[in-house]
Motif scaffolding. Structure first.
Motif, PDB file in Angstrom:
ATOM      1  N   PHE A 108       0.821  -1.217   0.000  1.00  0.00           N
ATOM      2  CA  PHE A 108       0.000   0.000   0.000  1.00  0.00           C
ATOM      3  C   PHE A 108       0.856   1.269   0.000  1.00  0.00           C
ATOM      4  O   PHE A 108       0.474   2.288   0.587  1.00  0.00           O
ATOM      5  CB  PHE A 108      -0.954   0.025   1.205  1.00  0.00           C
ATOM      6  N   LYS A 109       1.990   1.217  -0.668  1.00  0.00           N
ATOM      7  CA  LYS A 109       2.904   2.361  -0.669  1.00  0.00           C
ATOM      8  C   LYS A 109       2.277   3.601  -1.311  1.00  0.00           C
ATOM      9  O   LYS A 109       2.306   4.695  -0.741  1.00  0.00           O
ATOM     10  CB  LYS A 109       4.191   1.981  -1.411  1.00  0.00           C
ATOM     11  N   LYS A 110       1.669   3.446  -2.485  1.00  0.00           N
ATOM     12  CA  LYS A 110       1.108   4.600  -3.194  1.00  0.00           C
ATOM     13  C   LYS A 110      -0.087   5.213  -2.466  1.00  0.00           C
ATOM     14  O   LYS A 110      -0.149   6.442  -2.315  1.00  0.00           O
ATOM     15  CB  LYS A 110       0.743   4.204  -4.623  1.00  0.00           C
ATOM     16  N   PRO A 111      -1.049   4.407  -1.998  1.00  0.00           N
ATOM     17  CA  PRO A 111      -2.168   5.015  -1.248  1.00  0.00           C
ATOM     18  C   PRO A 111      -1.717   5.732   0.023  1.00  0.00           C
ATOM     19  O   PRO A 111      -2.214   6.819   0.350  1.00  0.00           O
ATOM     20  CB  PRO A 111      -3.065   3.822  -0.919  1.00  0.00           C
ATOM     21  N   LEU A 112      -0.763   5.131   0.735  1.00  0.00           N
ATOM     22  CA  LEU A 112      -0.266   5.756   1.960  1.00  0.00           C
ATOM     23  C   LEU A 112       0.449   7.072   1.645  1.00  0.00           C
ATOM     24  O   LEU A 112       0.260   8.078   2.336  1.00  0.00           O
ATOM     25  CB  LEU A 112       0.682   4.808   2.694  1.00  0.00           C
ATOM     26  N   MET A 113       1.266   7.065   0.585  1.00  0.00           N
ATOM     27  CA  MET A 113       1.979   8.268   0.192  1.00  0.00           C
ATOM     28  C   MET A 113       1.007   9.355  -0.246  1.00  0.00           C
ATOM     29  O   MET A 113       1.209  10.553   0.054  1.00  0.00           O
ATOM     30  CB  MET A 113       2.962   7.948  -0.943  1.00  0.00           C
ATOM     31  N   PHE A 114      -0.059   8.954  -0.922  1.00  0.00           N
ATOM     32  CA  PHE A 114      -1.076   9.917  -1.359  1.00  0.00           C
ATOM     33  C   PHE A 114      -1.749  10.569  -0.152  1.00  0.00           C
ATOM     34  O   PHE A 114      -1.934  11.793  -0.115  1.00  0.00           O
ATOM     35  CB  PHE A 114      -2.125   9.221  -2.233  1.00  0.00           C
TER      36      PHE A 114
END
Length: 293
Positions: A108-114
């Motif tokens: 979930f790297k991209k959702p968390l970064m978003f």
């Protein structure tokens, strides 16, 4: 053709030097004026108008009066205490967050970064933030100035980009040798990111040193005030009575003016002295952390 290009480049450089020199003078002169005024005789500086390049009848009476003020000394100690604890926590938390998001195959790297990046543009506002401090029992405590500001999204993104520029082969070799993520972060990644860490120290340090709003909002005990809150009180309320004891009533205004100038220098000098030591890392650190190839 080369000669023409060379002449054009020289003219461009000369133009840049002139413009930047003017801008530098415009930035430096106000500080120089305050410094010279703080070293001048109070009565003479009140009568002076126009440029001030040298102190008028030099003396250090204003600085002696400033350092006799116990609030100034306690403010220094409180600011240094908050600064040291804040920098340790801020650099640690920012490094851990940047390292986490710089790794590959993070769930979930991209959702968390978003979601984290979204906080740069949308926030709950000051009132909910204040209510959070109250509900967490951080009112009238230095921890209320430290814990809520342990990490900056902007700084974390800069540090993340810097970590991503470090060759992956170094981390892979360390993993083969049995190193875990903590060992890789503190033994490999951070030592190779010294320029960016210096920039982080500068960003965070200036923010903590100059911070006054939340300190003036949540602190009610004057003995806990940091230096900038005390400086704000002196400048806005025009109250230098504590530092002008024994001065005749006719000289109060003049002496008070030089004391205010001296207080500004005393509060500003430490952070100005830090810049030369970090300047050599500044451009390199910003470029490493801001550009991704």
């Amino acid at each position: 053709m080369k000669k023409k290009n060379s002449n054009s480049f020289s003219i461009f450089n000369l133009f840049n030097i002139c413009i930047l020199s003017i801008l530098a003078l415009l930035c430096i002169y106000p500080i120089w004026y305050v410094l010279m005024a703080s070293l001048s005789n109070g009565n003479l500086i009140m009568q002076h108008s126009g440029l001030l390049l040298l102190p008028i009848k030099p003396n250090i009476a204003a600085y002696i009066a400033v350092f006799k003020n116990k609030m100034i000394l306690s403010g220094y100690l409180n600011t240094i205490k908050i600064l040291i604890i804040s920098l340790i926590l801020q650099i640690t938390m920012t490094s851990i967050g940047a390292y986490f998001f710089s790794r590959e195959r993070v769930l979930f790297k991209k959702p968390l970064m978003f979601m984290i990046t979204l906080t740069m543009f949308i926030s709950g506002g000051m009132i909910p933030f204040y209510q959070n401090l109250r509900s967490l029992h951080l009112m009238n405590s230095h921890w209320g100035l430290i814990l809520p500001f342990m990490i900056s999204t902007y700084n974390m993104i800069i540090l993340k980009t810097s970590f991503e520029s470090i060759p992956k082969s170094l981390s892979e070799a360390a993993r083969i040798d049995g190193a875990g993520h903590i060992r890789i972060l503190f033994s490999i990644v951070l030592p190779l990111s010294k320029p960016v860490l210096a920039v982080m120290l500068l960003y965070y340090g200036v923010g903590v040193w100059n911070g006054w709003f939340w300190a003036s909002t949540i602190l009610t005990d004057r003995s806990m005030y940091p230096l900038q809150v005390i400086l704000r009180e002196i400048l806005l309320s025009n109250d230098t009575s504590v530092m002008t004891q024994g001065v005749s009533s006719g000289d109060l205004e003049a002496v008070g003016a030089t004391i205010r100038y001296a207080t500004v220098i005393v509060a500003t000098l430490p952070i100005l002295c830090a810049y030369p030591f970090l300047q050599k890392y500044f451009t390199k650190g910003i470029m490493i952390g801001a550009v991704k190839e």
